[in-house]
Motif scaffolding. Structure first.
Motif, short mmCIF file in Angstrom:
data_model
loop_
_atom_site.label_atom_id
_atom_site.label_comp_id
_atom_site.label_asym_id
_atom_site.label_seq_id
_atom_site.Cartn_x
_atom_site.Cartn_y
_atom_site.Cartn_z
N VAL A 119 -3.73 -4.09 -1.89
CA VAL A 119 -2.48 -4.34 -2.61
C VAL A 119 -1.92 -2.98 -3.01
CG1 VAL A 119 -1.41 -5.41 -4.62
CG2 VAL A 119 -3.32 -6.55 -3.47
N VAL A 120 -0.66 -2.76 -2.69
CA VAL A 120 -0.01 -1.48 -2.97
C VAL A 120 1.18 -1.77 -3.87
CG1 VAL A 120 1.00 0.58 -1.93
CG2 VAL A 120 -0.67 -0.74 -0.65
N ARG A 121 1.29 -1.01 -4.96
CA ARG A 121 2.35 -1.34 -5.92
C ARG A 121 3.10 -0.10 -6.38
NH1 ARG A 121 1.63 -5.69 -10.77
NH2 ARG A 121 2.79 -7.07 -9.41
N ALA A 122 4.39 -0.25 -6.61
CA ALA A 122 5.20 0.82 -7.20
C ALA A 122 4.94 0.79 -8.70
CB ALA A 122 6.68 0.57 -6.91
N CYS A 123 4.37 1.90 -9.23
CA CYS A 123 3.97 1.94 -10.64
C CYS A 123 4.84 2.92 -11.41
CB CYS A 123 2.51 2.37 -10.75
SG CYS A 123 1.39 1.22 -9.93
N GLU A 124 4.87 2.71 -12.72
CA GLU A 124 5.64 3.61 -13.58
C GLU A 124 4.95 4.97 -13.67
OE1 GLU A 124 8.52 2.68 -14.46
OE2 GLU A 124 8.13 0.68 -13.67
N GLU A 125 5.72 5.99 -14.04
CA GLU A 125 5.14 7.32 -14.27
C GLU A 125 4.03 7.19 -15.31
OE1 GLU A 125 5.89 9.89 -12.52
OE2 GLU A 125 7.52 8.89 -11.47
N GLY A 126 2.99 8.02 -15.18
CA GLY A 126 1.90 7.97 -16.16
C GLY A 126 0.79 7.03 -15.75
N GLU A 127 1.02 6.21 -14.72
CA GLU A 127 -0.02 5.28 -14.27
C GLU A 127 -0.82 5.87 -13.10
OE1 GLU A 127 0.93 1.07 -13.83
OE2 GLU A 127 2.82 1.45 -14.83
N GLY A 128 -0.76 7.18 -12.89
CA GLY A 128 -1.48 7.82 -11.77
C GLY A 128 -0.51 8.18 -10.67
N SER A 129 -0.98 9.05 -9.75
CA SER A 129 -0.06 9.59 -8.74
C SER A 129 0.03 8.77 -7.47
CB SER A 129 -0.47 11.02 -8.39
OG SER A 129 -0.49 11.81 -9.53
N GLY A 130 -1.08 8.17 -7.05
CA GLY A 130 -1.04 7.34 -5.85
C GLY A 130 -0.95 8.12 -4.56
N LEU A 131 -0.10 7.65 -3.64
CA LEU A 131 0.02 8.31 -2.33
C LEU A 131 0.75 9.64 -2.49
CD1 LEU A 131 -0.62 5.33 -1.44
CD2 LEU A 131 0.70 5.83 0.58
N LEU A 132 0.07 10.74 -2.12
CA LEU A 132 0.63 12.07 -2.37
C LEU A 132 1.25 12.69 -1.12
CD1 LEU A 132 -2.35 13.52 -4.45
CD2 LEU A 132 -0.19 12.61 -5.31
N ALA A 133 0.69 12.40 0.05
CA ALA A 133 1.23 12.99 1.29
C ALA A 133 0.89 12.08 2.45
CB ALA A 133 0.62 14.37 1.51
N PHE A 134 1.73 12.12 3.47
CA PHE A 134 1.57 11.20 4.58
C PHE A 134 2.10 11.82 5.86
CE2 PHE A 134 0.74 7.23 6.35
CZ PHE A 134 0.33 6.34 5.36
#
Ligand code: UT7
Length: 324
Positions: free
Chosen positions: A164-179
């Protein structure tokens, strides 16, 4: 906005076939398969289908993410072995889960399929079109194997993985950084499986089932050169080096490919977790199955940086740097 993986799941068929079991089907041995590939056993579908394994993996991922199927906006399945030509596997999974709101479609990028799906979800989520995506990599490769060809049938397995992949608010971690991802159709025939032949009254060809055939050494050379280069590019884009990465989660084709990539990156082999010993090569399912196994073992902690990389048929490849 941060695009984060917030849940994982996987599903393997109940039945296991060991290398010794295979030696009773084709002229091979545990010694050859183990030493050339690292594979000891694989799960093969009997009652399970690509859709039922996908749905089980997806349910576990939703549970891990603590969200309901009705919250999913986008459902992408990566597979080359769907149960139907149409409907897509994603539409079948949508129906099995009751994810009525989701837009659902499949991606065909073979062993890079889960990574292509992840990048596609990223693009939808980053632009704000959707908030929550469910991505699945699933294969029943045993149905497209020639079970008289020892050079291919010993390598592959069946299974499914999901995230499950979700768009999160700032402050909730960085997630996908580069692709990054790429394709080279000019070399596609080194790993191929023909589709249905045209039986229309003009073409008039008889139906001949087709199976996977591969120039193993060409695919091997492609993998050990393309994958380290792709990983170096995403690390550079993320402003990191190999030393910043806790785990390299690679497509599971052959332990020798994984060892060669580790060596070329000058990274410790211990950073490359393995599932091919008990799953074989599960194409689009291998990266999400491995990721789920790591997640469930508690190997991934918030803030860890990992690299994920897929490569294979097409030819295709894709890598990402992810902050957990
Ligand atoms: O998901 C991405 C797609 N796949 C890959 O990434 C696969 C990449 N390639 C590979 O992993 C390796 O090339 C293989 C594992 C497929 C093959 O290993 P190899 O070291 O390249 O072996 P080979 O094809 O050169 O075959 C060596 C020998 C041959 O016999 P001769 O001609 O030397 O007498 C084969 O006939 O091994 C024989 N052989 C087998 N023997 C026992 C091939 N398959 C088998 C088998 N059992 N299953």
């Amino acid at each position: 906005m941060a695009i984060r993986i917030i849940g994982t799941g996987s599903s393997l068929p109940r039945q296991v076939m060991t290398n010794d079991d295979l030696a009773e089907v084709v002229d091979t041995s545990d010694e050859w398969i183990s030493s050339r590939t690292g594979i000891k056993e694989r799960h093969l579908a009997k009652e399970e289908t690509t859709a039922t394994m996908s749905a089980e993996a997806a349910r576990k991922a939703l549970m891990d993410a603590r969200i309901g199927a009705e919250e999913v906006d986008l459902l992408i399945a990566a597979t080359i072995t769907g149960d139907y030509i149409t409907p897509s596997t994603a539409c079948e999974v949508q129906a099995l889960l009751g994810a009525g709101k989701a837009v659902a479609f499949d991606i065909n990028a073979a062993c890079s399929g889960f990574m292509f799906a992840l990048h596609t979800a990223y693009a939808y989520l980053q632009t704000g079109i959707y908030k929550t995506a469910l991505i699945v990599g699933a294969e029943t490769l045993s149905k497209i194997m020639d079970w008289t060809d020892r050079s291919t049938c010993v390598l592959f397995g069946d299974g499914a993985g999901a995230a499950v992949v979700r768009a999160c608010e700032e402050g909730e971690g960085s997630g996908l950084l580069a692709f990054e991802q790429g394709s080279d159709g000019s070399r596609g025939k080194v790993l191929a499986c023909e589709g249905r032949q045209n039986g229309n009254p003009l073409a008039g060809r008889p139906f001949v089932p087709s199976y996977v055939h591969m120039d193993g050494q060409e695919v091997y050379k492609f993998a050990v050169t393309t994958v380290p280069a792709s990983i170096r590019r995403v690390l550079e884009e993320a402003g990191m080096t190999e030393a910043d990465i806790k785990y390299f989660v690679l497509h599971q084709a052959n332990i020798r490919i994984i060892q060669s990539v580790a060596k070329r990156l000058k990274a410790e082999e211990e950073k490359f977790p393995v599932s091919l010993d008990h799953c074989g090569n599960v194409s689009a399912a291998s990266v999400p199955i491995l990721l789920d196994e790591m997640n469930r073992k508690g190997l991934l902690e918030k803030g860890d940086k990992i690299v994920m990389s897929g490569f294979g048929g097409g030819l295709t490849w894709a890598s990402a740097v992810v902050e957990w």
